[in-house]
Design an enzyme around this catalytic site. Sequence first.
Site, PDB file in Angstrom:
ATOM      1  N   CYS A  36       0.844  -1.189   0.000  1.00 25.75           N
ATOM      2  CA  CYS A  36       0.000   0.000   0.000  1.00 25.75           C
ATOM      3  C   CYS A  36       0.888   1.253   0.000  1.00 25.75           C
ATOM      4  O   CYS A  36       1.645   1.461  -0.928  1.00 25.75           O
ATOM      5  CB  CYS A  36      -0.976  -0.029   1.172  1.00 25.75           C
ATOM      6  SG  CYS A  36      -2.338   1.167   0.987  1.00 25.75           S
TER       7      CYS A  36
ATOM      8  N   HIS B 164      -3.789  -4.963  -0.308  1.00 26.71           N
ATOM      9  CA  HIS B 164      -3.370  -5.477   0.997  1.00 26.71           C
ATOM     10  C   HIS B 164      -3.387  -7.008   0.996  1.00 26.71           C
ATOM     11  O   HIS B 164      -4.460  -7.607   1.122  1.00 26.71           O
ATOM     12  CB  HIS B 164      -4.302  -4.965   2.095  1.00 26.71           C
ATOM     13  CG  HIS B 164      -4.115  -3.523   2.418  1.00 26.71           C
ATOM     14  ND1 HIS B 164      -3.223  -3.097   3.367  1.00 26.71           N
ATOM     15  CD2 HIS B 164      -4.693  -2.415   1.902  1.00 26.71           C
ATOM     16  CE1 HIS B 164      -3.259  -1.768   3.444  1.00 26.71           C
ATOM     17  NE2 HIS B 164      -4.139  -1.331   2.563  1.00 26.71           N
TER      18      HIS B 164
ATOM     19  N   GLU C  43      -2.560  -8.961   3.347  1.00 27.63           N
ATOM     20  CA  GLU C  43      -3.026  -9.427   4.657  1.00 27.63           C
ATOM     21  C   GLU C  43      -4.542  -9.390   4.789  1.00 27.63           C
ATOM     22  O   GLU C  43      -5.106 -10.002   5.688  1.00 27.63           O
ATOM     23  CB  GLU C  43      -2.365  -8.608   5.772  1.00 27.63           C
ATOM     24  CG  GLU C  43      -2.911  -7.215   5.984  1.00 27.63           C
ATOM     25  CD  GLU C  43      -2.348  -6.165   5.046  1.00 27.63           C
ATOM     26  OE1 GLU C  43      -2.613  -4.969   5.278  1.00 27.63           O
ATOM     27  OE2 GLU C  43      -1.646  -6.538   4.073  1.00 27.63           O
TER      28      GLU C  43
END
Length: 210
Positions: free
Chosen positions: A86, A190, A192
Site C-alpha cells: 500500500c 493489501h 493481509e
Amino acid sequence: MQSVALIDYGSGNLRSAEKALVRAAAGTSQVIVTSDPDTVAAADRVVLPGVGAFAACMQALSERPGLIEAMTQAVQEKGRPFLGVCVGMQLLATRGLEFGETRGLDWIAGDVRRVEPKDPSVKIPHMGWNTLIDPHGPPPIAGVGEAPMYFTHSFAFYPTSEEDVAAWVEHGERFPAAVAKNNVAGVQFHPEKSQSAGIALLARFLEWRP
C-alpha cells in the site's frame, strides 16, 4: 531460518501484516517487527507496510534514526528481497503529490498522484475487491492470476517506465496495482486482507530468489 524485517515506523496495520507473514512462512522464516537499523540491515528480507498519507508516512520513516540507511543497505546494496505494501509501495516513488510534493525513496522512478476516474460516478477511494490485470514479473506477483485482491486507497504510484509496472487494475481508469524492479516489489492492495490469495502471494515472496 531466514529473517524477515517487518518495518515498524508507526504506520500500517502491523498486527495483521505480522500474522499474515507468520502464516505464510509456515515456520520457515522468523518475522521480526522492528525499527532497529542493525536488525533491518542484517535481515534476509524486508517488508514495508503503510497506511495513510504519503507525506506523513515518509516523515515517520525519516524520523527513525538510521532506518532508511539500513533499508538501503539491505535492499539496494546487499540485494535482499523487498516488498512494499500500500503506502509502503508508494514510498518507493521519486515523489508523492499528496498535500504538496514530498520526496520518496526513489528506488523506482515515478510519481504518486490521486486516482482521477474519467467516469464521475466511480467512487474514490478505491475500496474493496478487484481483479488484477496482466500480473507478471517476479513470482510473488506473476503467480496471482485471476484471484481478486483487497484495495483501499485514493492515490496510486505511476512509474516513469511502464517496464516497472508488474500488474494493473481498473477502477474508472487503469492504474498500476503492483510494481517491480530487480529485487524490489510493491503492491497497492493489501495481501493481509486478501484471504488465501494474499497469503499465497506472501509465501511466494518469502521464497523469491531475485
